[in-house]
Write a protein that holds these residues in place. Sequence first.
Motif, PDB file in Angstrom:
ATOM      1  N   ASN A 175       0.815  -1.204  -0.091  1.00 45.17           N
ATOM      2  CA  ASN A 175       0.085   0.080  -0.163  1.00 45.17           C
ATOM      3  C   ASN A 175       0.886   1.295   0.062  1.00 45.17           C
ATOM      4  O   ASN A 175       0.457   2.247  -0.546  1.00 45.17           O
ATOM      5  N   GLY A 176       2.064   1.254   0.579  1.00 51.83           N
ATOM      6  CA  GLY A 176       2.815   2.210   0.637  1.00 51.83           C
ATOM      7  C   GLY A 176       3.468   2.564  -0.657  1.00 51.83           C
ATOM      8  O   GLY A 176       3.622   3.712  -1.341  1.00 51.83           O
ATOM      9  N   LEU A 177       3.564   1.609  -1.426  1.00 54.22           N
ATOM     10  CA  LEU A 177       4.038   1.721  -3.191  1.00 54.22           C
ATOM     11  C   LEU A 177       2.877   2.442  -3.939  1.00 54.22           C
ATOM     12  O   LEU A 177       2.959   3.284  -4.748  1.00 54.22           O
ATOM     13  N   PHE A 178       1.679   1.786  -3.708  1.00 51.51           N
ATOM     14  CA  PHE A 178       0.420   2.371  -4.196  1.00 51.51           C
ATOM     15  C   PHE A 178       0.217   3.750  -3.931  1.00 51.51           C
ATOM     16  O   PHE A 178      -0.283   4.622  -4.943  1.00 51.51           O
ATOM     17  N   LEU A 179       0.490   4.075  -2.806  1.00 49.19           N
ATOM     18  CA  LEU A 179       0.370   5.568  -2.516  1.00 49.19           C
ATOM     19  C   LEU A 179       1.208   6.301  -3.044  1.00 49.19           C
ATOM     20  O   LEU A 179       0.947   7.547  -3.589  1.00 49.19           O
ATOM     21  N   LEU A 180       2.527   6.029  -3.262  1.00 49.33           N
ATOM     22  CA  LEU A 180       3.585   6.666  -3.996  1.00 49.33           C
ATOM     23  C   LEU A 180       3.297   6.947  -5.301  1.00 49.33           C
ATOM     24  O   LEU A 180       3.269   8.068  -5.712  1.00 49.33           O
TER      25      LEU A 180
END
Length: 449
Positions: A175-180
């Motif tokens: 989810n951190g990568l999707f948010l980025l």
Amino acid sequence: MSSTLAAGHAGAVANPRSRVILASLIGTTIEFYDFYVYATAAVLVFPHLFFPAGNDTTALLASFAIFGAAMVARPLGAIFFGHLGDKRGRKVTLVGALLTMGVATFLIGLLPTFHQVGWLAPALLVVMRLAQGFAIGGEWSGAALVATENAPPGKRAVYGTFPQLGAPLGFILANGLFLLIAAILPSEDPTRPSDAFLEWGWRIPFLFSIIMVAVGLWVRLHLVESTAFTKTVSDGKVHKLPLASVFRTHRRQLVLGTFYMLATYVLFYLMTTFSLSYGRAGTGAALPGLGYDYTTFVLMMIIGVVFFGIFTMLSGPWADRWGRRRTLIAVTLAIIAFGLTWVPMLAAGPVGVMAWLILGFSLMGMTFGPMGALLPELFPANVRYTGSGIAYNVSSILGAAVAPFIAIALWSWGGGSPFWVGVYLSAMAGLTLIALLIGKETRDVDIEA
């Protein structure tokens, strides 16, 4: 105490503790990273790209149906990889499961969309999702066995939490990568990703998984077999057909293990996949929800997942001190109560929603953590990979495969209220409670027997 684990019998080679921890943790981190990447895309991307334009709710349900298809393949993977793990060893089996998962996830990032190839697009997505499920069927049980079969005396539940920590770590990474990516490719419409995100941005997390898999393979190729398995081989106790043996002599443990995991699976998928749908749905949507934008709600979920990780780690010492059964009975009672409080908590505004996420994920850590030791302890070493894998993955059908689908149906039936979704969680936890009351404590079993 030395930096390596004491061998269980003369002549055995031990794995360094750091290697045991890393090998059991990294595989499940990749497994759950892949799951969360798909789960997020199932809510955010796939309804737009892999199904014909029309009813948004129907597209979401179809996306979740493909999500659930992987759960159907998981028991098949548990049988296949369990057979290899109980006959050929844990190491080679774990390498094969991780490689299968990594290739399938990477290929999802290369798939054409419905607009490009029509119904072939969701068909290919189903194939890749089935491959993911097949691989996951052999991943978790192998990682749990690496941890528990190499654990020092009295520390099996503590070591069993390391593969479980892959769930919160995978969530934060995915989810951190999707948010980025969403921040780099912002959308003017908060209810829909940007055109660039839908065109190519969503593919990045799937393609990135191949790097994680390469690291995981490197670690696992340096493992040596556990003393429990090498002792089974040297004693001539390896079964020709572990599947037949486990069903012939350990049916009760299979059933109990399946229901031990039921509340865990239902809670896990409601707090991740369903909550993301409910949190983002606006008051004008086909199914009204909380109306948060994607970034805000995922950041709130990540805060909750931090508590997931904390209580996963705490659950290990508790289960070693008080026993797996006593710890899980208390936690399951708390899950039943939690399911009945959804409406007042979610109606209390941002503070209530945040409290709901923190409490739900904290309970998730407390129920998931001890399973890394409990399920392997139900079975002897010569059928442990098969038995624990089947129990874990059959429960995924009863809990995980249908949970998002049932939740959407109950959400719709309740006119947008989450009340019946919470009741569903409490009912499933009630079945787990019955199984725990019937079962026996496993803390003191001989892991090498």
